[in-house]
Design an enzyme around this catalytic site. Structure first.
Site, mmCIF file in Angstrom:
data_model
loop_
_atom_site.group_PDB
_atom_site.id
_atom_site.type_symbol
_atom_site.label_atom_id
_atom_site.label_comp_id
_atom_site.label_asym_id
_atom_site.label_seq_id
_atom_site.Cartn_x
_atom_site.Cartn_y
_atom_site.Cartn_z
ATOM 1 N N ILE A 216 0.851 -1.203 0.000
ATOM 2 C CA ILE A 216 0.000 0.000 0.000
ATOM 3 C C ILE A 216 0.881 1.245 0.000
ATOM 4 O O ILE A 216 0.626 2.215 -0.718
ATOM 5 C CB ILE A 216 -0.974 0.010 1.206
ATOM 6 C CG1 ILE A 216 -2.096 -0.997 0.964
ATOM 7 C CG2 ILE A 216 -1.571 1.403 1.432
ATOM 8 C CD1 ILE A 216 -3.110 -1.119 2.091
ATOM 9 N N TRP B 161 2.251 1.704 -3.403
ATOM 10 C CA TRP B 161 1.196 2.099 -4.347
ATOM 11 C C TRP B 161 1.127 3.631 -4.433
ATOM 12 O O TRP B 161 0.852 4.189 -5.490
ATOM 13 C CB TRP B 161 -0.159 1.543 -3.888
ATOM 14 C CG TRP B 161 -1.315 1.978 -4.750
ATOM 15 C CD1 TRP B 161 -1.778 1.349 -5.863
ATOM 16 C CD2 TRP B 161 -2.131 3.149 -4.568
ATOM 17 N NE1 TRP B 161 -2.829 2.054 -6.394
ATOM 18 C CE2 TRP B 161 -3.072 3.162 -5.624
ATOM 19 C CE3 TRP B 161 -2.164 4.176 -3.641
ATOM 20 C CZ2 TRP B 161 -4.034 4.166 -5.775
ATOM 21 C CZ3 TRP B 161 -3.107 5.179 -3.784
ATOM 22 C CH2 TRP B 161 -4.028 5.165 -4.830
ATOM 23 N N HIS B 162 1.380 4.290 -3.300
ATOM 24 C CA HIS B 162 1.265 5.747 -3.287
ATOM 25 C C HIS B 162 2.321 6.431 -4.128
ATOM 26 O O HIS B 162 2.134 7.567 -4.562
ATOM 27 C CB HIS B 162 1.330 6.277 -1.848
ATOM 28 C CG HIS B 162 0.063 6.048 -1.101
ATOM 29 N ND1 HIS B 162 -0.153 4.933 -0.347
ATOM 30 C CD2 HIS B 162 -1.069 6.786 -1.020
ATOM 31 C CE1 HIS B 162 -1.367 4.982 0.172
ATOM 32 N NE2 HIS B 162 -1.950 6.093 -0.226
ATOM 33 N N GLY B 163 3.433 5.769 -4.341
ATOM 34 C CA GLY B 163 4.441 6.417 -5.179
ATOM 35 C C GLY B 163 5.757 5.690 -5.134
ATOM 36 O O GLY B 163 6.016 4.879 -4.242
ATOM 37 N N PHE C 218 -0.901 10.167 -7.503
ATOM 38 C CA PHE C 218 -0.730 8.724 -7.338
ATOM 39 C C PHE C 218 -1.385 7.978 -8.482
ATOM 40 O O PHE C 218 -1.534 6.828 -8.503
ATOM 41 C CB PHE C 218 -1.307 8.269 -5.993
ATOM 42 C CG PHE C 218 -0.733 9.054 -4.827
ATOM 43 C CD1 PHE C 218 0.625 9.349 -4.784
ATOM 44 C CD2 PHE C 218 -1.540 9.519 -3.815
ATOM 45 C CE1 PHE C 218 1.161 10.082 -3.741
ATOM 46 C CE2 PHE C 218 -1.017 10.246 -2.759
ATOM 47 C CZ PHE C 218 0.330 10.531 -2.724
#
Lengths: 305, 481
Positions: free
Chosen positions: B321, B324-326, B481
């Site tokens: 997770i 996933w944000h960057g 994102f």
């Protein structure tokens, strides 16, 4: 559905009426943009020099010290794309125009007003200079482009407190009320340098094109162009990014060598300017503006090169 | 196109009128939604429309092929193809330079210079959202949870539906496709509720988040010049900003969808009223956390097995997770510290303790609930420093400055009076959210039993606040994102 549409319209109509009234009320308030546009029209037959650029130009060049009639068309946060559009407009309207003075600052190649925090100022060029720069609806309106909070303050200042809303002289030049900013220049220098240092070069090519278009336009009309990097305080200069600075200086030099009508003057670290000449780290005060204007006048009074 | 722009204020009524008054058949309405969605997306950058079209066609075709194929191995191969293509697109645009950077660094450690070149890649807006949506479609067909649609127009509408295209909620085909394939009937109460949710979303974004951003940007950019207490204030405001920014976007997306007769997933369930970190993550960005739960956490074992397995899986999901944000280590660290905070709850078996509403049937929380909320919020204030700082090093520097003697001074920064006004607005905002915490959104029932005059006056007051405090159009944080 009919009920939904009726109720939505009934809710929106009073809002739209208020927005329209506010818009008319705010547009009636005098501002520097409309003032300069009006003033330059009054003197258009005699103006021989125009000065373009951001606050550096607006505060830095005082036309009173120019031998011939000059007008300062600089505005806070005015970027080179706007300089180009203003020049295109006025070059046709000023029959005596001989010289254009344009600031080439550390930030010039890396910023455009539309992508920055000051993009709301675009509405001033659309509304008061009639430049039609942006098609965005918000930049065609005072109410839609500026916080209501700020607009209310303007309405109060003008209509209730009778404040003079014009911050510039008849020549377009502006000076700071105080000779120095509240904070020490040594503290302000690094902060301003950091704020002016760009994260990337995304706008450089486009801005160099604008710069070259300005030089070419002047060249076509037989007008001299003085590109000038204004003096700044040591605390500012010491914290500039060398790559970004070099890009600006080399662009000025390149234009000078490529076009006969162009000269480039880099006064960034000129020893003739000292602490007493600056308001803050990168803006001359009235004293600095006087020195700078006399210097520039001396230069443009002589034949180029 | 930004929801908080004048462009969108013009775009939305035009599409609404065309949708309900001109294009009245199901097929034509879906075509209109696709065209409107592509225009909405192209407003940002038309060049990346091709990626959405490609993602749509890939999963449409693969979905049909998986269903048609009878052999398990072939089905698996097709699913692998879908996942690889989607993750390939995402990986190239989002993580290419990150991996190059880390490869170069890793080889440097062993004294070798690899010097792989970076690419000047623009991250297409919304790519992390719509690729996850199309991927889940293929996975669900493979798992035989849904049947593929043969209707390409319906499928394309599902992928590109403009309210949720660029920042979610990430929809599932099982709940959204049936809505696309069924004739929508205008529902007055649903539409008015949608408008209320849009209004609340705009308030969150334009009044709270954008005004927090002014202070947050200044404090984080010049953290070296501020005291520890001011940095805590900056981190506190960022915690508020990110919630109001992202949940504001989700509220507008859900509200707009309701105007067109659609129901989207609830994405935020008042997460700052959570009593522990586990409850927080059940209430925060729900469409993403449930996605990872269904397609990652459960397949790797979920909460089945020993505590060690549970802990391993918890760390795994949070690291993913985070990433996933960057493409940045700071996000991995953000995920890691969240997982770390989970550890005591998993060990004590209390990670599923709070599943009911806080202070149910009461006006105020009790002391235990209040302490739980405060503790969770405080943790997030500090964890989010990693999220907001430009790099891991800056985040650590920021924390070092916080834990200095200047922590015990009064916060000082320019515009203190504006900060005070902002704090009053934030407090009022939380009061409204608190009283609406058992609803879909805070305004759902607020003043619903009052006289129409009061209700309308309240909505006008919100509109005035939006106009009064709105600043420059700020991009939504989750667009990156």
């Amino acid at each position: 559905m009919k009920k939904f549409i009726t109720q939505t319209i009934a809710f929106l109509v009073p809002l739209l009426i208020i927005v329209a009234v506010l818009e008319a009320t705010i547009r009636h308030i005098p501002n520097d943009y409309r003032f300069k546009n009006t003033q330059i029209q009054l003197d258009k037959e005699s103006i021989k020099t125009i000065i373009l650029g951001s606050s550096h130009s607006m505060y830095g060049f005082n036309p009173d010290y120019f031998s011939d009639k000059a007008y300062n068309l600089g505005h806070v946060s005015q970027t080179i794309d706007l300089d180009y559009y203003l020049l295109k407009k006025y070059i046709e309207e000023l029959p005596q125009l001989e010289t254009v003075v344009l600031r080439l600052s550390y930030t010039t190649l890396h910023e455009q007003i539309e992508t920055g925090l000051e993009s709301w100022r675009l509405k001033d060029y659309n509304l008061y200079y009639d430049l039609h720069i942006s098609n965005k609806l918000k930049y065609k309106s005072e109410v839609l482009s500026v916080k209501l909070k700020n607009n209310v303050a303007r309405i109060k200042d003008y209509y209730l407190d009778n404040t003079n809303m014009i911050t510039v002289e008849n020549t377009g030049w502006a000076s700071f009320d105080e000779p120095h900013a509240n904070k020490s220049i040594d503290v302000l220098g690094p902060i301003a340098a950091k704020r002016h240092t760009a994260d990337d070069d995304a706008l450089v090519i486009e801005n160099i094109n604008h710069l070259e278009n300005i030089v070419k336009l002047c060249n076509e009309k037989g007008i001299a162009l003085l590109l000038i990097t204004l003096p700044a305080h040591q605390s500012y200069v010491a914290h500039l990014d060398q790559y970004q600075l070099e890009l600006v200086i080399s662009s000025g030099e390149k234009m000078k060598s490529k076009y006969d009508n162009c000269i480039y003057l880099n006064l960034l670290e000129d020893p003739n300017f000292n602490d007493a000449d600056f308001y803050d780290a990168d803006h001359p005060n009235a004293n600095g503006a006087k020195k700078l204007s006399i210097l520039v006048d001396d230069l443009i009074s002589k034949p180029l090169n | 196109m930004l929801f908080n722009s004048i462009d969108f204020a013009v775009f939305l009524p035009i599409v609404f009128i065309l949708y309900w008054f001109v294009f009245k058949t199901l097929r034509s309405q879906n075509v209109l939604l696709i065209v409107a969605s592509y225009v909405f997306y192209a407003w940002w950058d038309w060049r990346f429309l091709g990626l959405i079209v490609a993602s749509t066609l890939i999963d449409y075709c693969i979905g049909l092929a998986i269903d048609k194929e009878e052999r398990k191995t072939s089905k698996k191969l097709l699913l692998t193809l879908s996942v690889s293509l989607n993750l390939g697109i995402l990986g190239f645009f989002k993580y290419y330079n990150f991996f190059i950077d880390n490869f170069n660094e890793a080889f440097m450690l062993f004294g070798r210079v690899l010097d792989l070149n970076y690419l000047n890649i623009i991250l297409p807006v919304g790519i992390s959202f719509y690729t996850f949506q199309t991927m889940s479609y293929s996975i669900d067909i493979y798992r035989e949870k849904i049947k593929p649609t043969t209707n390409l127009i319906a499928f394309a509408s599902f992928v590109c539906f403009f309210p949720q295209l660029v920042a979610g909620p990430i929809e599932r085909a099982s709940s959204f496709l049936p809505q696309v394939q069924k004739r929508r009937i205008f529902d007055y109460s649903k539409a008015t509720d949608g408008l209320k949710q849009i209004l609340w979303g705009l308030f969150k974004k334009m009044v709270i988040a954008d005004n927090c951003a002014v202070f947050v940007n200044d404090i984080f950019e010049n953290y070296g010049t501020y005291s520890g207490s001011t940095l805590v204030f900056g981190a506190f405001l960022f915690t508020i900003q990110i919630y109001c920014d992202f949940s504001g976007y989700s509220d507008i997306a859900i509200g707009v969808s309701r105007l067109f007769g659609f129901n989207l997933k609830k994405n935020f369930a008042f997460p700052y009223f959570s009593r522990n970190i586990a409850e927080f993550w059940r209430r925060w960005h729900i469409s993403l956390t449930t996605w990872f739960k269904d397609y990652f956490y459960i397949p790797i074992g979920g909460s089945r097995g020993s505590k060690w397995i549970q802990l391993r899986n918890t760390f795994a999901i949070f690291l993913v997770i985070g990433l996933w944000h960057g493409a940045h280590w700071k996000f991995v660290v953000y995920g890691f510290i969240n997982a770390l905070h989970f550890v005591p709850y998993i060990i004590r078996g209390k990670n599923t303790k709070y599943t009911t509403l806080i202070a149910n049937n009461r006006y105020l929380p009790n002391a235990k609930e209040f302490f739980g909320m405060f503790h969770t919020f405080l943790f997030l204030v500090f964890a989010r420093i990693f999220f907001r700082a430009d790099s891991l090093t800056i985040a650590i520097d920021y924390l070092n400055t916080i834990f200095s003697s200047s922590l015990f001074t009064l916060p000082r920064f320019p515009n203190m009076s504006e900060a005070l006004v902002l704090l009053i607005l934030i407090a009022s905002f939380f009061i409204v959210e608190w009283f609406g915490r058992d609803k879909e959104h805070a305004l759902e029932q607020l003043f619903s039993k009052s006289k129409r005059l009061y209700r309308v006056a309240f909505y006008y007051a919100i509109v005035v606040l939006i106009f009064y405090f709105n600043g420059e159009e700020q991009q939504f944080i989750y667009f990156q994102f």
